[in-house]
Write an enzyme that holds these catalytic residues in place. Structure first.
Site, PDB file in Angstrom:
ATOM      1  N   VAL A 149      -7.221   6.974  -7.693  1.00  0.00           N
ATOM      2  CA  VAL A 149      -7.005   7.246  -6.726  1.00  0.00           C
ATOM      3  C   VAL A 149      -5.790   7.183  -5.988  1.00  0.00           C
ATOM      4  O   VAL A 149      -5.923   5.169  -5.829  1.00  0.00           O
ATOM      5  CB  VAL A 149      -8.230   7.321  -5.210  1.00  0.00           C
ATOM      6  N   CYS A 150      -4.819   7.014  -5.604  1.00  0.00           N
ATOM      7  CA  CYS A 150      -3.689   6.213  -4.868  1.00  0.00           C
ATOM      8  C   CYS A 150      -3.195   5.417  -5.574  1.00  0.00           C
ATOM      9  O   CYS A 150      -2.964   5.541  -6.919  1.00  0.00           O
ATOM     10  CB  CYS A 150      -4.268   5.790  -3.078  1.00  0.00           C
TER      11      CYS A 150
END
Lengths: 261, 261
Positions: A149-150
């Site tokens: 994520v991210c």
């Protein structure tokens, strides 16, 4: 609706207080209902498939907890938070912390690895910690899915795992992702081979539902979406850099820098 | 975009690795940039406004971490996780835990109180713990905003705070909310006087942005939305009971019962 309400009536009658009926879960009732639920979607052979979330100081808490919340509702799967040390892992704002229940050197195998993003200092510390990077490569060598994520995708890229793979990351980090050999794609989540990467922070929830469909089936993923009442209605529509425009982009970066420690 | 990229170039040049540039936050750079950021939106008088999230065993982790992540980006505000005891607070699935940094008896005042939801057993234990209920009422007596996510509104209702107030809660808990004197409204989040209640689990993120606009201003809230790249694109559209239909409602309740402990 009728049958759910019927079940609620039963739960309410059995519960000590009205609150206990709200999301079910009284000990007496959990058994038989659970026995009827989702056994056909559990992993074959009785072993739970293990999902591990790498947690590290100055990570972004929602990057980890968003998809962990989604995936923890899947039958036949377990979710663990795994850190360099057991215990408190403080987020990038210092306003909160989660708990690592396992050390990386206690975990030799995961079916699914999830690497959240964090502040620049947080992600850099991971990349510079050779035992953690070795562990990521070791786990990846036998994982079914390796996910992020991210800016977690930058960590995967620094580990050498995303060479030539289509991938996404936090909107301001795309150049760094490309520089490390991945091919940035501006999508909410991207699958390339066994790698699934999500865009910034909240995109981990969307990716979690996508993974739920891969790990179980569409029906289960749709039910998990309802279980978390994920019917997003943000009061504004500024969640992507294009929609937000340059002034909000600048302000967003300033708010991040100001809130991080 | 140009100016943001300009800043990224500077950050990249200064950073030890590419990762450090991704979301900024090198110690040397955070100072001057932070000084320019959002001072006009900070609370008057230099005191940070204090946001407190009640955390308790068997709560739903995303209920707390979703809005906490949003609100922790606001200039002039602090966010604290507050529990009966300091230390680990395990969620309703046992797959993860957060850390209470303060005990309720250490906190006499909050500007904003946020009560997350949890499993039936978790919420019931809060309602049955008179010191916690007294604390909620005490904090509420002087708060600017008292807020909840999911079945957290049932806890507020049991504390006697929502009598006659329009409010929302988890989709399956509406009857219980009405039974405790509130007037259930099937909206993503609902403001009534100083009470702001959100629907289930993920609705806390939407409410967090709404609160950000109340506490700071629309521009800041919009920038926080971009900072968290909250541009939701779930792979399905089953996040509300009406959209999901009765079969997914049943399965969702089963998945919740099965995943809770």
């Amino acid at each position: 609706m009728v049958e759910v309400h019927g079940r609620r009536q039963v739960l309410r009658a059995a519960a000590v207080t009205g609150v206990a009926a709200a999301v079910g879960g009284t000990a007496a009732l959990a058994g038989p209902v659970a026995a009827a639920a989702g056994e056909d979607t559990a992993a074959a052979g009785g072993r739970k498939r293990r999902i591990g979330v790498l947690v590290y100081d100055r990570m972004t808490l929602l990057d980890a907890i968003g998809p962990a919340e989604v995936l923890s509702r899947l039958p036949g799967h377990s979710v663990s938070l795994i850190g360099r040390r057991r215990g408190d892992v403080r987020g990038d704002t210092r306003h909160g912390a989660v708990v690592a229940d396992y050390r990386i050197d206690e975990v030799d195998h995961l079916d699914i690895l999830l690497v959240p993003g964090g502040s620049g200092r947080g992600a850099t510390a991971v990349v510079e910690h050779e035992p953690t990077m070795r562990w990521i490569r070791h786990i990846d060598a036998r994982s079914t899915w390796t996910t992020s994520v991210c800016t977690g995708s930058l960590i995967l890229a620094y580990a050498g795992l995303l060479q030539g793979h289509r991938a996404t990351t936090y909107w301001s980090a795309k150049d760094e992702l490309n520089a490390k050999g991945a091919v940035y794609v501006p999508e909410r989540f991207v699958r390339s081979g066994k790698y699934v990467t999500a865009a910034g922070v909240s995109a981990g929830i969307d990716m979690g539902l996508y993974l739920s469909a891969l790990l179980a089936d569409d029906t289960t993923a749709k039910a998990v979406q309802l279980a978390l009442e994920y019917d997003p209605q943000p009061p504004f529509d500024t969640g992507s850099p294009d929609k937000a425009g340059p002034e909000l982009q600048q302000l967003a970066m300033r708010l991040l820098l100001q809130s991080q420690h």
